[in-house]
Enzyme design. Structure first.
Site, PDB file in Angstrom:
ATOM      1  N   LYS A  71       2.350  -9.501  -4.619  1.00 18.37           N
ATOM      2  CA  LYS A  71       1.093  -9.433  -5.383  1.00 18.37           C
ATOM      3  C   LYS A  71       1.280  -9.214  -6.880  1.00 18.37           C
ATOM      4  O   LYS A  71       0.467  -9.664  -7.677  1.00 18.37           O
ATOM      5  CB  LYS A  71       0.218  -8.284  -4.846  1.00 18.37           C
ATOM      6  CG  LYS A  71      -0.388  -8.545  -3.490  1.00 18.37           C
ATOM      7  CD  LYS A  71      -1.376  -7.444  -3.163  1.00 18.37           C
ATOM      8  CE  LYS A  71      -1.831  -7.528  -1.741  1.00 18.37           C
ATOM      9  NZ  LYS A  71      -2.939  -6.605  -1.442  1.00 18.37           N
ATOM     10  N   ASP A 107      -9.202  -7.755  -3.677  1.00 18.29           N
ATOM     11  CA  ASP A 107      -9.134  -6.419  -3.049  1.00 18.29           C
ATOM     12  C   ASP A 107     -10.083  -5.476  -3.776  1.00 18.29           C
ATOM     13  O   ASP A 107     -10.736  -4.628  -3.161  1.00 18.29           O
ATOM     14  CB  ASP A 107      -7.708  -5.842  -3.153  1.00 18.29           C
ATOM     15  CG  ASP A 107      -6.728  -6.535  -2.220  1.00 18.29           C
ATOM     16  OD1 ASP A 107      -7.167  -7.044  -1.175  1.00 18.29           O
ATOM     17  OD2 ASP A 107      -5.530  -6.577  -2.550  1.00 18.29           O
TER      18      ASP A 107
END
Ligand code: ATR
Length: 284
Positions: A71, A107
């Protein structure tokens, strides 16, 4: 599911990736809306991340989700990254915009939507975050965007909690850092509206850290980013008659936000939630 000459490819890159519930969730959504998309898992080792992103570009994939451990590093290989992604220091969704790869962090959005679903008011909230890693950073980004008032970061390694708070710069929130012993500090616990576990503790059924659950206000919300099982953290909060949200809700909403970025369509939440609940991790 029919594959045609026009089928668009999305998927997830991670290492490991075989446990991911995202393929089931997204493919169920494509099916119900009859969208000509397919979502596939790509097991990408760190050494091949750059090549994998170049491959997505070359093949014209519509986008991907990005998971652990890529990520943070993936950002270097993209053409642009959203303000939220830059703040979070991580990207979990890549969107191919006419050949330009754009990074987003859903997220952050997913966490806020999961709170919205239970009508939690972020603006002005006082929050205790447990953990100081990448997930804690995403939660902190979300709380800053939602204008929380104050956040205490409690971590095993206090130095890391301090670094996280410091690296964040001015947010308008009051930030402080402490150790895990603070979780039994009744005065601290009585002063928060939300407690979030961002560590992986509980994922394998372990005990959670001692925490003064009963000292919290009756309407204090407990949120665990761990998903797929009843954790000791949420079980204890439930026993103290406090409201709880588990990580499935954030997983659902981050997925829904990615779905909309790729397809331009509103995500069929009920269908996606059902696919997550059915929860058969894909095998390889
Ligand atoms: P992620 O990106 O998922 O947040 P990470 O960056 O590896 O993962 O961070 C993991 C977090 O969980 C850290 O806050 C870590 O504490 P340390 O900074 O002290 O390492 C915390 N953590 C993981 N396992 C733990 C354990 N057994 N006890 C206490 N904290 C733990």
């Amino acid at each position: 599911m029919k594959i045609s000459g026009r089928t668009q490819i999305v998927g997830i890159i991670g290492d490991p990736v075989a446990h991911s519930l995202s393929p089931a969730m997204h493919n169920a959504a494509f099916r119900v809306l009859e969208l000509d998309f397919v979502y596939v898992p790509f097991h990408v080792r760190p050494a091949l991340l750059r090549a994998a992103v170049a491959g997505l570009r070359a093949l014209g994939a519509a986008g991907v989700n990005v998971t652990v451990p890529h990520k943070e590093r993936v950002m270097a290989f993209l053409d642009s990254v959203s303000e939220t992604g830059r703040r979070a220091g991580a990207v979990n969704t890549v969107v191919n915009r006419d050949g330009q790869l754009h990074g987003e962090n859903t997220d952050v959005t997913g966490f806020l939507r999961a709170l919205g679903e239970v009508k939690f008011r972020v603006r002005g909230a006082r929050v205790l975050i447990i953990g100081a890693g990448g997930s804690a950073r995403a939660v902190l980004t979300a709380l800053a965007e939602g204008h929380a008032a104050a956040v205490t970061i409690a971590n095993r390694t206090v130095r890391r909690a301090r670094q996280l708070a410091r690296s964040f710069g001015p947010t308008g929130m009051h930030l402080s850092a402490t150790g895990l012993q603070s979780l039994t500090d009744a005065r601290l616990l009585a002063a928060v509206d939300l407690v979030v576990n961002t560590t992986s503790v509980g994922l394998r059924g372990e005990q959670f850290f001692p925490l003064a659950y009963a000292a919290t206000r009756r309407n204090c919300l407990f949120f665990d980013l761990v998903y797929g099982r009843a954790t000791a953290f949420l079980t204890a909060a439930g026993r103290a008659s406090r409201r709880t949200v588990d990580g499935t809700s954030m997983l659902l909403h981050q997925g829904a936000a990615a779905f909309t970025l790729w397809t331009g369509r509103r995500a069929p939440l009920a269908v996606m939630r059902r696919a997550l609940r059915a929860g058969t991790p894909i095998q390889n």
